[in-house]
Design a protein around this motif. Structure first.
Motif, PDB file in Angstrom:
ATOM      1  N   HIS A 189       0.844  -1.194   0.000  1.00 15.99           N
ATOM      2  CA  HIS A 189       0.000   0.000   0.000  1.00 15.99           C
ATOM      3  C   HIS A 189       0.875   1.238   0.000  1.00 15.99           C
ATOM      4  O   HIS A 189       1.797   1.364   0.811  1.00 15.99           O
ATOM      5  N   THR A 190       0.611   2.130  -0.936  1.00 19.40           N
ATOM      6  CA  THR A 190       1.312   3.407  -0.979  1.00 19.40           C
ATOM      7  C   THR A 190       0.314   4.516  -0.730  1.00 19.40           C
ATOM      8  O   THR A 190      -0.847   4.424  -1.134  1.00 19.40           O
ATOM      9  N   GLN A 191       0.754   5.559  -0.063  1.00 23.45           N
ATOM     10  CA  GLN A 191      -0.141   6.652   0.282  1.00 23.45           C
ATOM     11  C   GLN A 191      -0.696   7.330  -0.958  1.00 23.45           C
ATOM     12  O   GLN A 191      -1.861   7.737  -0.988  1.00 23.45           O
ATOM     13  N   LYS A 192       0.120   7.422  -1.997  1.00 21.18           N
ATOM     14  CA  LYS A 192      -0.292   8.168  -3.180  1.00 21.18           C
ATOM     15  C   LYS A 192      -1.057   7.319  -4.181  1.00 21.18           C
ATOM     16  O   LYS A 192      -1.991   7.795  -4.835  1.00 21.18           O
ATOM     17  N   TYR A 193      -0.694   6.006  -4.294  1.00 17.79           N
ATOM     18  CA  TYR A 193      -1.267   5.186  -5.358  1.00 17.79           C
ATOM     19  C   TYR A 193      -2.137   4.041  -4.849  1.00 17.79           C
ATOM     20  O   TYR A 193      -2.615   3.245  -5.646  1.00 17.79           O
ATOM     21  N   GLY A 194      -2.311   3.956  -3.533  1.00 18.45           N
ATOM     22  CA  GLY A 194      -3.154   2.904  -2.995  1.00 18.45           C
ATOM     23  C   GLY A 194      -2.475   1.542  -3.040  1.00 18.45           C
ATOM     24  O   GLY A 194      -1.250   1.428  -2.974  1.00 18.45           O
ATOM     25  N   ILE A 195      -3.285   0.481  -3.187  1.00 19.33           N
ATOM     26  CA  ILE A 195      -2.765  -0.885  -3.183  1.00 19.33           C
ATOM     27  C   ILE A 195      -2.291  -1.254  -4.585  1.00 19.33           C
ATOM     28  O   ILE A 195      -3.038  -1.136  -5.557  1.00 19.33           O
ATOM     29  N   ILE A 196      -1.052  -1.677  -4.689  1.00 18.95           N
ATOM     30  CA  ILE A 196      -0.479  -2.086  -5.958  1.00 18.95           C
ATOM     31  C   ILE A 196       0.289  -3.387  -5.767  1.00 18.95           C
ATOM     32  O   ILE A 196       0.598  -3.786  -4.651  1.00 18.95           O
ATOM     33  N   GLU A 197       0.587  -4.047  -6.859  1.00 15.15           N
ATOM     34  CA  GLU A 197       1.343  -5.296  -6.825  1.00 15.15           C
ATOM     35  C   GLU A 197       2.778  -5.034  -7.225  1.00 15.15           C
ATOM     36  O   GLU A 197       3.052  -4.209  -8.099  1.00 15.15           O
ATOM     37  N   THR A 198       3.705  -5.724  -6.585  1.00 17.96           N
ATOM     38  CA  THR A 198       5.123  -5.545  -6.877  1.00 17.96           C
ATOM     39  C   THR A 198       5.830  -6.892  -6.867  1.00 17.96           C
ATOM     40  O   THR A 198       5.281  -7.895  -6.400  1.00 17.96           O
ATOM     41  N   LYS A 199       7.045  -6.923  -7.404  1.00 22.83           N
ATOM     42  CA  LYS A 199       7.779  -8.172  -7.582  1.00 22.83           C
ATOM     43  C   LYS A 199       8.999  -8.198  -6.660  1.00 22.83           C
ATOM     44  O   LYS A 199      10.022  -7.589  -6.964  1.00 22.83           O
ATOM     45  N   PRO A 200       8.918  -8.875  -5.529  1.00 20.59           N
ATOM     46  CA  PRO A 200      10.048  -8.899  -4.595  1.00 20.59           C
ATOM     47  C   PRO A 200      11.119  -9.917  -4.987  1.00 20.59           C
ATOM     48  O   PRO A 200      10.876 -11.121  -5.015  1.00 20.59           O
ATOM     49  N   LEU A 201      12.299  -9.431  -5.295  1.00 16.56           N
ATOM     50  CA  LEU A 201      13.402 -10.336  -5.616  1.00 16.56           C
ATOM     51  C   LEU A 201      13.833 -11.151  -4.397  1.00 16.56           C
ATOM     52  O   LEU A 201      14.504 -12.170  -4.538  1.00 16.56           O
ATOM     53  N   GLY A 202      13.418 -10.702  -3.208  1.00 16.74           N
ATOM     54  CA  GLY A 202      13.752 -11.446  -1.996  1.00 16.74           C
ATOM     55  C   GLY A 202      13.231 -12.870  -2.015  1.00 16.74           C
ATOM     56  O   GLY A 202      13.773 -13.740  -1.325  1.00 16.74           O
ATOM     57  N   VAL A 203      12.177 -13.137  -2.791  1.00 18.98           N
ATOM     58  CA  VAL A 203      11.673 -14.509  -2.916  1.00 18.98           C
ATOM     59  C   VAL A 203      12.733 -15.396  -3.560  1.00 18.98           C
ATOM     60  O   VAL A 203      12.974 -16.526  -3.126  1.00 18.98           O
ATOM     61  N   ILE A 204      13.383 -14.874  -4.587  1.00 22.52           N
ATOM     62  CA  ILE A 204      14.449 -15.641  -5.253  1.00 22.52           C
ATOM     63  C   ILE A 204      15.668 -15.732  -4.350  1.00 22.52           C
ATOM     64  O   ILE A 204      16.260 -16.809  -4.193  1.00 22.52           O
ATOM     65  N   TRP A 205      16.049 -14.612  -3.733  1.00 24.26           N
ATOM     66  CA  TRP A 205      17.231 -14.619  -2.864  1.00 24.26           C
ATOM     67  C   TRP A 205      17.047 -15.561  -1.684  1.00 24.26           C
ATOM     68  O   TRP A 205      18.014 -16.172  -1.220  1.00 24.26           O
ATOM     69  N   GLY A 206      15.811 -15.672  -1.209  1.00 22.72           N
ATOM     70  CA  GLY A 206      15.561 -16.557  -0.076  1.00 22.72           C
ATOM     71  C   GLY A 206      15.625 -18.027  -0.436  1.00 22.72           C
ATOM     72  O   GLY A 206      15.839 -18.880   0.428  1.00 22.72           O
ATOM     73  N   LYS A 207      15.455 -18.346  -1.725  1.00 17.86           N
ATOM     74  CA  LYS A 207      15.475 -19.741  -2.167  1.00 17.86           C
ATOM     75  C   LYS A 207      16.820 -20.147  -2.773  1.00 17.86           C
ATOM     76  O   LYS A 207      17.133 -21.341  -2.825  1.00 17.86           O
ATOM     77  N   TYR A 208      17.573 -19.190  -3.256  1.00 18.42           N
ATOM     78  CA  TYR A 208      18.860 -19.488  -3.895  1.00 18.42           C
ATOM     79  C   TYR A 208      19.961 -18.689  -3.211  1.00 18.42           C
ATOM     80  O   TYR A 208      20.064 -17.476  -3.396  1.00 18.42           O
ATOM     81  N   GLU A 209      20.814 -19.375  -2.451  1.00 19.76           N
ATOM     82  CA  GLU A 209      21.847 -18.685  -1.691  1.00 19.76           C
ATOM     83  C   GLU A 209      22.851 -17.963  -2.591  1.00 19.76           C
ATOM     84  O   GLU A 209      23.472 -16.991  -2.177  1.00 19.76           O
ATOM     85  N   GLN A 210      23.037 -18.449  -3.820  1.00 21.43           N
ATOM     86  CA  GLN A 210      24.058 -17.851  -4.672  1.00 21.43           C
ATOM     87  C   GLN A 210      23.638 -16.490  -5.222  1.00 21.43           C
ATOM     88  O   GLN A 210      24.474 -15.731  -5.707  1.00 21.43           O
ATOM     89  N   TYR A 211      22.338 -16.155  -5.135  1.00 21.62           N
ATOM     90  CA  TYR A 211      21.860 -14.882  -5.661  1.00 21.62           C
ATOM     91  C   TYR A 211      21.544 -13.917  -4.519  1.00 21.62           C
ATOM     92  O   TYR A 211      21.019 -14.320  -3.481  1.00 21.62           O
ATOM     93  N   ASN A 212      21.842 -12.649  -4.714  1.00 16.87           N
ATOM     94  CA  ASN A 212      21.686 -11.651  -3.676  1.00 16.87           C
ATOM     95  C   ASN A 212      21.653 -10.262  -4.316  1.00 16.87           C
ATOM     96  O   ASN A 212      21.806 -10.137  -5.543  1.00 16.87           O
ATOM     97  N   PRO A 213      21.455  -9.199  -3.515  1.00 15.64           N
ATOM     98  CA  PRO A 213      21.369  -7.858  -4.101  1.00 15.64           C
ATOM     99  C   PRO A 213      22.615  -7.405  -4.849  1.00 15.64           C
ATOM    100  O   PRO A 213      22.541  -6.491  -5.676  1.00 15.64           O
TER     101      PRO A 213
END
Length: 284
Positions: A189-213
């Motif tokens: 939820h953003t104050q200006k745009y309300g509820i929106i969908e986003t793509k968290p790369l943390g899902v991939i980082w949490g499943k694959y140790e070799q990948y990170n920011p």
């Protein structure tokens, strides 16, 4: 005095050992110790995996109450202030903006909100990534959007069909490691745009140790899809009306050069992907 504990904190692709914390130390004390080693302020830190009475522990909870086993590895998510400032920098050469918005102060802070990080943690536990080919050790990660980058599709069934039709899934020149559909997304939820969908790369980082920011970059035509990882996103122009533009849209080809130029880098976190067209590789 309580005996020292040994903890290993994983953050941004690195592991940090903490050998001088003890059971009488609080979560706040641990966050201060993490701040000293990583530079991430305590209020920016999200420590995953620690529970107290079924919920994330408050800062005043002692570590001895968390039943932490020796040599436990825990994951911390958070961003240094200088990285947030860089991600929020306003470009001087803003081009065409299509059905999108710029990331402002509130949006940049979204990546550190506890309720959204809990959603990411839930996806890491529950979501199953569709593996196509095994990841190669030591290689960096390029995440490509599908909608208006290749074609319009969001669920795995249509993604698989279109990948086959386009010859992407079995192309002899490259191999797709895995595919991720809209079920891995989270709403924020953003104050200006309300509820929106986003793509968290943390899902991939949490499943694959070799990948990170530090070794990940994502191409997408919507900047709001980077809200949970603004430093790792590169906004491209949407590929619309392919029957008209397929012979004129050369952006992905130009981006291939950018990827070749940054490939030797060990850390992408200092790059400003908004100015990718200006990037000049270090002299060799």
């Amino acid at each position: 005095m309580a005996a020292p504990m040994k903890l290993v904190v994983k953050w941004s692709g690195q592991e940090y050992e903490f050998t001088e914390v003890s059971g009488t130390d609080t979560v706040k004390d641990l966050k201060e110790a993490i701040h000293e080693k990583t530079g991430v302020l305590p209020q920016r830190q999200k420590i995953l995996g620690l529970k107290f009475k079924g919920k994330p522990p408050g800062d005043d909870v002692q570590l001895c109450a968390l039943n932490i086993k020796p040599n436990t590895k825990i994951m911390m998510m958070g961003t240094r202030e200088e990285t947030i400032i860089a991600a929020n920098a306003k470009p001087t050469d803003i081009g065409e903006v299509v059905d999108d918005f710029d990331i402002e102060d509130e949006e940049v802070a979204t990546e550190n909100r506890e309720e959204y990080l809990q959603k990411v943690e839930h996806r890491v536990r529950k979501y199953e990534i569709k593996v196509v080919n095994q990841s190669r050790p030591g290689k960096k990660l390029l995440v490509l959007d599908v909608d208006y980058t290749f074609f319009a599709a969001t669920n795995m069934k249509w993604i698989e069909v279109k990948m086959r039709e386009l010859g992407v899934a079995e192309n002899p020149n490259y191999k797709i490691a895995f595919m991720v559909d809209s079920r891995a997304c989270i709403t924020v939820h953003t104050q200006k745009y309300g509820i929106i969908e986003t793509k968290p790369l943390g899902v991939i980082w949490g499943k694959y140790e070799q990948y990170n920011p530090k070794n990940t970059i994502m191409f997408d035509d919507l900047r709001r899809n980077f809200l949970m990882n603004p430093q790792n996103g590169l906004k491209i122009r949407p590929f619309r009306e392919a029957h008209k533009n397929r012979y004129h849209d050369k952006e992905l080809m130009k981006l291939a050069k950018y990827l070749r130029d940054i490939a030797p880098l060990d850390d992408f976190s200092h790059l400003n992907h908004r100015h990718w067209e200006r990037y000049k590789p270090p002299s060799t």
